[in-house]
Design a protein around this motif. Structure first.
Motif, PDB file in Angstrom:
ATOM      1  N   ALA A 181       0.844  -1.208   0.000  1.00  0.00           N
ATOM      2  CA  ALA A 181       0.000   0.000   0.000  1.00  0.00           C
ATOM      3  C   ALA A 181       0.874   1.253   0.000  1.00  0.00           C
ATOM      4  CB  ALA A 181      -0.921   0.005   1.216  1.00  0.00           C
ATOM      5  N   LEU A 182       1.929   1.239   0.806  1.00  0.00           N
ATOM      6  CA  LEU A 182       2.823   2.402   0.873  1.00  0.00           C
ATOM      7  C   LEU A 182       3.485   2.652  -0.483  1.00  0.00           C
ATOM      8  CD1 LEU A 182       4.575   4.573   2.400  1.00  0.00           C
ATOM      9  CD2 LEU A 182       6.239   2.761   2.728  1.00  0.00           C
ATOM     10  N   VAL A 183       4.040   1.594  -1.048  1.00  0.00           N
ATOM     11  CA  VAL A 183       4.807   1.771  -2.280  1.00  0.00           C
ATOM     12  C   VAL A 183       3.889   2.180  -3.439  1.00  0.00           C
ATOM     13  CG1 VAL A 183       6.258   0.615  -3.987  1.00  0.00           C
ATOM     14  CG2 VAL A 183       6.640   0.228  -1.552  1.00  0.00           C
ATOM     15  N   ILE A 184       2.802   1.451  -3.603  1.00  0.00           N
ATOM     16  CA  ILE A 184       1.935   1.712  -4.769  1.00  0.00           C
ATOM     17  C   ILE A 184       1.232   3.058  -4.634  1.00  0.00           C
ATOM     18  CG2 ILE A 184      -0.102   0.910  -5.996  1.00  0.00           C
ATOM     19  CD1 ILE A 184       0.752  -1.920  -5.138  1.00  0.00           C
ATOM     20  N   SER A 185       0.581   3.243  -3.509  1.00  0.00           N
ATOM     21  CA  SER A 185      -0.187   4.481  -3.348  1.00  0.00           C
ATOM     22  C   SER A 185       0.739   5.693  -3.261  1.00  0.00           C
ATOM     23  CB  SER A 185      -1.044   4.377  -2.088  1.00  0.00           C
ATOM     24  OG  SER A 185      -1.840   5.506  -1.973  1.00  0.00           O
ATOM     25  N   GLY A 186       1.831   5.535  -2.528  1.00  0.00           N
ATOM     26  CA  GLY A 186       2.788   6.644  -2.393  1.00  0.00           C
ATOM     27  C   GLY A 186       3.353   7.046  -3.732  1.00  0.00           C
ATOM     28  N   ILE A 187       3.774   6.059  -4.516  1.00  0.00           N
ATOM     29  CA  ILE A 187       4.399   6.385  -5.807  1.00  0.00           C
ATOM     30  C   ILE A 187       3.369   6.957  -6.790  1.00  0.00           C
ATOM     31  CG2 ILE A 187       5.482   5.385  -7.866  1.00  0.00           C
ATOM     32  CD1 ILE A 187       7.165   3.636  -6.056  1.00  0.00           C
ATOM     33  N   LEU A 188       2.218   6.301  -6.905  1.00  0.00           N
ATOM     34  CA  LEU A 188       1.217   6.798  -7.875  1.00  0.00           C
ATOM     35  C   LEU A 188       0.785   8.226  -7.536  1.00  0.00           C
ATOM     36  CD1 LEU A 188      -1.156   3.756  -8.531  1.00  0.00           C
ATOM     37  CD2 LEU A 188       0.417   4.810 -10.139  1.00  0.00           C
ATOM     38  N   SER A 189       0.550   8.473  -6.260  1.00  0.00           N
ATOM     39  CA  SER A 189       0.102   9.810  -5.858  1.00  0.00           C
ATOM     40  C   SER A 189       1.236  10.819  -6.006  1.00  0.00           C
ATOM     41  CB  SER A 189      -0.374   9.807  -4.400  1.00  0.00           C
ATOM     42  OG  SER A 189      -1.378   8.855  -4.226  1.00  0.00           O
ATOM     43  N   GLY A 190       2.412  10.437  -5.545  1.00  0.00           N
ATOM     44  CA  GLY A 190       3.565  11.344  -5.625  1.00  0.00           C
ATOM     45  C   GLY A 190       3.887  11.724  -7.062  1.00  0.00           C
ATOM     46  N   VAL A 191       3.831  10.727  -7.937  1.00  0.00           N
ATOM     47  CA  VAL A 191       4.149  10.986  -9.349  1.00  0.00           C
ATOM     48  C   VAL A 191       3.052  11.874  -9.985  1.00  0.00           C
ATOM     49  CG1 VAL A 191       4.271   9.853 -11.615  1.00  0.00           C
ATOM     50  CG2 VAL A 191       5.617   8.976  -9.697  1.00  0.00           C
ATOM     51  N   ALA A 192       1.799  11.603  -9.633  1.00  0.00           N
ATOM     52  CA  ALA A 192       0.701  12.416 -10.191  1.00  0.00           C
ATOM     53  C   ALA A 192       0.894  13.890  -9.822  1.00  0.00           C
ATOM     54  CB  ALA A 192      -0.645  11.914  -9.668  1.00  0.00           C
ATOM     55  N   VAL A 272       4.967  17.318  -3.875  1.00  0.00           N
ATOM     56  CA  VAL A 272       5.032  18.784  -3.769  1.00  0.00           C
ATOM     57  C   VAL A 272       6.450  19.214  -3.377  1.00  0.00           C
ATOM     58  CG1 VAL A 272       4.223  20.779  -2.455  1.00  0.00           C
ATOM     59  CG2 VAL A 272       2.593  19.063  -3.204  1.00  0.00           C
ATOM     60  N   SER A 273       7.065  18.456  -2.462  1.00  0.00           N
ATOM     61  CA  SER A 273       8.400  18.841  -1.981  1.00  0.00           C
ATOM     62  C   SER A 273       9.460  18.667  -3.059  1.00  0.00           C
ATOM     63  CB  SER A 273       8.815  17.986  -0.779  1.00  0.00           C
ATOM     64  OG  SER A 273       7.801  17.946   0.157  1.00  0.00           O
ATOM     65  N   MET A 274       9.394  17.539  -3.769  1.00  0.00           N
ATOM     66  CA  MET A 274      10.475  17.219  -4.714  1.00  0.00           C
ATOM     67  C   MET A 274      10.219  17.756  -6.127  1.00  0.00           C
ATOM     68  SD  MET A 274      11.500  13.386  -3.627  1.00  0.00           S
ATOM     69  CE  MET A 274      12.091  13.017  -1.985  1.00  0.00           C
ATOM     70  N   LYS A 275       8.977  17.892  -6.496  1.00  0.00           N
ATOM     71  CA  LYS A 275       8.564  18.478  -7.780  1.00  0.00           C
ATOM     72  C   LYS A 275       9.024  17.687  -9.000  1.00  0.00           C
ATOM     73  CE  LYS A 275      10.197  22.711  -7.010  1.00  0.00           C
ATOM     74  NZ  LYS A 275      10.377  24.153  -7.223  1.00  0.00           N
ATOM     75  N   LYS A 276       9.564  16.516  -8.791  1.00  0.00           N
ATOM     76  CA  LYS A 276       9.982  15.685  -9.930  1.00  0.00           C
ATOM     77  C   LYS A 276       9.564  14.239  -9.667  1.00  0.00           C
ATOM     78  CE  LYS A 276      13.818  18.361 -11.746  1.00  0.00           C
ATOM     79  NZ  LYS A 276      12.995  18.961 -12.784  1.00  0.00           N
ATOM     80  N   ALA A 277       9.010  13.613 -10.723  1.00  0.00           N
ATOM     81  CA  ALA A 277       8.428  12.283 -10.557  1.00  0.00           C
ATOM     82  C   ALA A 277       9.483  11.215 -10.234  1.00  0.00           C
ATOM     83  CB  ALA A 277       7.661  11.898 -11.817  1.00  0.00           C
ATOM     84  N   PHE A 278      10.587  11.247 -10.947  1.00  0.00           N
ATOM     85  CA  PHE A 278      11.564  10.158 -10.779  1.00  0.00           C
ATOM     86  C   PHE A 278      12.145  10.130  -9.357  1.00  0.00           C
ATOM     87  CE2 PHE A 278      15.865   8.321 -11.274  1.00  0.00           C
ATOM     88  CZ  PHE A 278      15.474   7.050 -11.666  1.00  0.00           C
ATOM     89  N   PRO A 279      12.581  11.272  -8.812  1.00  0.00           N
ATOM     90  CA  PRO A 279      13.090  11.232  -7.431  1.00  0.00           C
ATOM     91  C   PRO A 279      12.029  10.774  -6.428  1.00  0.00           C
ATOM     92  CG  PRO A 279      13.730  13.281  -8.482  1.00  0.00           C
ATOM     93  CD  PRO A 279      12.775  12.597  -9.412  1.00  0.00           C
ATOM     94  N   VAL A 280      10.772  11.149  -6.659  1.00  0.00           N
ATOM     95  CA  VAL A 280       9.710  10.729  -5.732  1.00  0.00           C
ATOM     96  C   VAL A 280       9.605   9.208  -5.730  1.00  0.00           C
ATOM     97  CG1 VAL A 280       7.210  10.709  -5.363  1.00  0.00           C
ATOM     98  CG2 VAL A 280       8.353  12.844  -5.879  1.00  0.00           C
ATOM     99  N   ALA A 281       9.535   8.634  -6.948  1.00  0.00           N
ATOM    100  CA  ALA A 281       9.399   7.173  -7.046  1.00  0.00           C
ATOM    101  C   ALA A 281      10.621   6.482  -6.438  1.00  0.00           C
ATOM    102  CB  ALA A 281       9.223   6.776  -8.507  1.00  0.00           C
ATOM    103  N   SER A 282      11.802   6.990  -6.751  1.00  0.00           N
ATOM    104  CA  SER A 282      13.029   6.367  -6.229  1.00  0.00           C
ATOM    105  C   SER A 282      13.071   6.462  -4.710  1.00  0.00           C
ATOM    106  CB  SER A 282      14.272   7.069  -6.772  1.00  0.00           C
ATOM    107  OG  SER A 282      14.238   7.056  -8.150  1.00  0.00           O
ATOM    108  N   PHE A 283      12.690   7.622  -4.194  1.00  0.00           N
ATOM    109  CA  PHE A 283      12.749   7.823  -2.746  1.00  0.00           C
ATOM    110  C   PHE A 283      11.801   6.847  -2.032  1.00  0.00           C
ATOM    111  CE2 PHE A 283      11.242   9.859   1.164  1.00  0.00           C
ATOM    112  CZ  PHE A 283      12.445  10.099   1.804  1.00  0.00           C
ATOM    113  N   ILE A 284      10.566   6.795  -2.515  1.00  0.00           N
ATOM    114  CA  ILE A 284       9.583   5.925  -1.842  1.00  0.00           C
ATOM    115  C   ILE A 284      10.038   4.474  -1.926  1.00  0.00           C
ATOM    116  CG2 ILE A 284       7.204   5.065  -1.897  1.00  0.00           C
ATOM    117  CD1 ILE A 284       6.336   7.876  -2.716  1.00  0.00           C
ATOM    118  N   PHE A 285      10.482   4.074  -3.108  1.00  0.00           N
ATOM    119  CA  PHE A 285      10.931   2.681  -3.256  1.00  0.00           C
ATOM    120  C   PHE A 285      12.143   2.412  -2.367  1.00  0.00           C
ATOM    121  CE2 PHE A 285      12.024  -1.249  -5.348  1.00  0.00           C
ATOM    122  CZ  PHE A 285      10.767  -1.741  -5.640  1.00  0.00           C
TER     123      PHE A 285
END
Lengths: 366, 308
Positions: A181-192, A272-285
């Motif tokens: 739940a953390l990985v999927i929801s966090g990444i999808l929402s963060g990337v959006a 919102v903090s990182m403003k870039k999709a790739f770092p968000v996904a990498s960070f959460i993962f």
């Protein structure tokens, strides 16, 4: 107006997501992957191949082998080896150990003489060596007790705290659902949310009459729908494939939905903090697995000492693991009650909303 | 005439770097005003001070009677913004982009209004096309459609024809003129003098963060002079400059790699000057054209004064 914008951004994100069927498929695969990952982790070394060579073949030797098989261990006994072949296999890494019952074992025991059991161990991993070192004395003690050795005068009188035993892999698979739940929801929402900054559509939102955060929440809710689909597949695989029978199915569904929503908000704050999709996904993962291990996934975290336990309180997964272990297996793995755990998760949601609200305009203006 | 936006001694700085310096300017209602300048002149920054994406460091900006910065959502609903990079949702269709914008601005009769705007901008046949598959010109038209979907009093457009072909460029100009004829105030930022000439009632010329002048585009062109480019060898060029310098109606003459450029005060002097040149020496060719932006800057900087 608030609800209209929320609904419009939800719809827009749903359209966008469902125009990428490959992404939806990946989300489902990812959810299930975590169950396999932790299962493999739990099963690693559980069936370590160990050759047993019985030179004696007498009745007491056979009795000893039975005791060895019943002893607590994580190896699997293999019987079709002679010493030369076994030695060759252990050197090739196909065997972990060789246990040898010497000729004359039965006679020696019958005559109350000591009979040495020979052991060769590939000690490349001390976890394996220690497993054999623990299992053999245990099997010898059981064997002695069954044979009526008078010297053994101590035995354990077990009293279980919980009325049912829980398999280690099951324990981990259940908590892996909130990791998913953390990985999927966090990444999808963060990337959006981050993609609003990357594509500069956030500037269009910023000049509109409504706060961009309302749009972001709509997007998070849409990402939640896809996350719930992925988790539903993971739960189905868990129930069918692992035979998990949740004690409180509604509570299980509830905690998973709450986790998806709250981890979605955490993803939004990161977007919102990182403003870039790739770092968000990498960070959460990148942080998901350490947080998962850090939050009581192997056993209640308080077993690892007060410092780790105190630190675990700063991760939302700690509370989610506490609730889901109770919902599915009836375990109380946190000293905090389920209600307190839910309140702590609500606190994380509020924190994520506050951070997003504070940073949205600031990051657009910067 | 009513003032839509008023800048009064506005500065904008990032750290110690001054991006805009002491800008004072009034933008009149119902007109198309151009912010004209080369890249880095401060045009987009000036636009972003109006649309609220940046706040001025000092000075006063009044937008539709409200002092900026302002968090008033009602004020934001009175302006429409078209960004340089369109800022469209690429995965959505044209209609879906406009539908989303309609929700943001809480529009009623959404479908009717979207259809009206799509028809106006001749985008009906692209209604269900996903934006990322549209050409640059069409994307810009969709962005303009989104910008005035909510019928704003003020439409702000950054580089309306950046990266679009000639045909699309003229189509966009004609749409903007149509919007102006419907009473809207429009501000455009542009690099192109011909665009300013085609669209604007008034232009504010910016250079390195300073406002050089405000004037009508035609006035700026006439001030720089109408240009006669003459192709000739260097020796003949020197001779022509000697003869033409000081002649009545000649603003200036500059040598160029292919010959020289002569700037004339009046278009009608073209034939008279050509006769003089041809009678003096050999030329390989000539052409008559309007001055470009760099030449306008040069004329403004040489005279270093304000135009009414």
């Amino acid at each position: 107006m608030f609800l209209r914008v929320l609904s419009a951004s939800f719809r827009a994100e749903i359209i966008k997501l469902f125009r990428s069927p490959f992404l939806i498929a990946l989300v489902m695969v990812q959810a299930v992957t975590f169950l396999f990952l932790v299962t493999l982790f739990g099963l690693t070394g559980a069936f370590a191949p160990t050759a047993l060579i019985d030179y004696d073949k007498g009745p007491l030797a056979k009795e000893f082998v039975k005791n060895l098989e019943n002893a607590h261990h994580s190896f699997s006994l293999m019987f079709n080896y002679d010493y030369k072949k076994a030695l060759e296999e252990i050197r090739h890494g196909n065997l972990v150990a060789i246990i040898m019952i010497p000729q004359g074992f039965s006679k020696a025991i019958a005559a109350s003489r000591t009979a040495p059991i020979g052991v060769v161990i590939d000690n490349i991993d001390t976890d394996m060596s220690m497993d054999i070192q623990r299992a053999l004395p245990s099997a010898i003690t059981d064997f002695g007790r069954n044979q009526g050795f008078k010297e053994i005068r101590v035995e354990s009188a077990e009293k279980d705290l919980i009325d049912h035993d829980t398999d280690f892999v099951t324990y981990m698979v259940v908590s892996a659902l909130v990791l998913a739940a953390l990985v999927i929801s966090g990444i999808l929402s963060g990337v959006a949310v981050a993609s609003e900054f990357e594509s500069k559509t956030v500037e269009f939102l910023a000049v509109s009459p409504i706060h961009p955060l309302v749009v972001f929440i709509g997007r998070v809710l849409a990402a939640n729908i896809v996350s719930v689909i992925g988790l539903t597949v993971a739960v189905a695989v868990g129930l069918i494939g692992w035979g998990i029978k949740p004690l409180y199915p509604l509570q299980m569904a509830g905690v998973l939905l709450v986790s998806v929503f709250i981890f979605g908000l955490v993803g939004m704050a990161l977007g919102v903090s990182m403003k870039k999709a790739f770092p968000v996904a990498s960070f959460i993962f990148g942080v998901a697995l350490p947080l998962y291990l850090f939050s009581g996934t192997y056993e209640p975290e308080r077993f690892d000492g007060n410092l780790l336990w105190a630190m675990a309180h700063f991760t939302p997964l700690y509370y989610a693991v506490g609730i889901i272990e109770h919902a599915v297996l009836g375990l109380k793995v946190t000293p905090e009650s389920v209600t307190v755990n839910y309140l702590a998760l609500a606190g994380w949601a509020l924190l994520a909303l506050y951070v997003s609200w504070r940073l949205t305009r600031k990051n657009i203006l910067s | 005439m009513e003032i839509t936006v008023a800048f009064n001694k506005v500065d904008y700085k990032i750290g110690t770097t001054t991006i805009l310096n002491n800008i004072s300017l009034d933008i009149k209602a119902g007109e198309i005003t151009g912010f004209l300048g080369l890249n880095g002149a401060g045009k987009s920054t000036l636009l972003s001070l109006i649309n609220g994406l940046r706040n001025q460091t000092s000075g006063k900006i009044t937008l539709l009677g409200t002092e900026l910065p302002s968090d008033d959502g009602r004020l934001r609903s009175k302006i429409g913004v078209v960004f340089q990079e369109t800022a469209l949702y690429e995965e959505l269709t044209t209609f879906e982009n406009l539908e989303f914008a309609a929700a943001l601005y809480n529009l009623e009769n959404t479908k009717e209004r979207i259809t009206e705007v799509l028809e106006l901008l001749k985008l009906m046949d692209r209604k269900n096309q996903i934006v990322k598959t549209l050409s640059g010109g069409l994307k810009r038209r969709v962005a303009i459609a989104r910008g005035f979907l909510h019928d704003p009093q003020l439409l702000i457009i950054d580089e309306p024809t950046l990266g679009v072909d000639v045909e699309a460029r003229h189509a966009i100009w004609s749409h903007l003129r149509l919007l102006k004829s419907q009473g809207r105030t429009i501000i455009v930022a542009t690099n192109y003098l011909d665009e300013a000439q085609a669209l604007c009632d008034m232009v504010a010329v910016l250079h390195k963060g300073r406002l050089l002048t405000t004037a009508s585009p035609d006035y700026l062109v006439s001030r720089a002079g109408y240009c006669l480019d003459v192709e000739c060898d260097a020796e003949a060029g020197e001779k022509f400059i000697d003869i033409l310098s000081g002649k009545k109606g000649v603003l200036r003459a500059d040598t160029t790699p292919s010959g020289l450029s002569i700037f004339l005060k009046d278009r009608t002097l073209k034939k008279q000057m050509l006769d003089i040149i041809v009678g003096t020496g050999k030329i390989n060719g000539f052409r008559f054209r309007s001055p470009d932006l760099a030449e306008v800057f040069k004329s403004l900087q040489e005279k270093n004064d304000h135009v009414p």
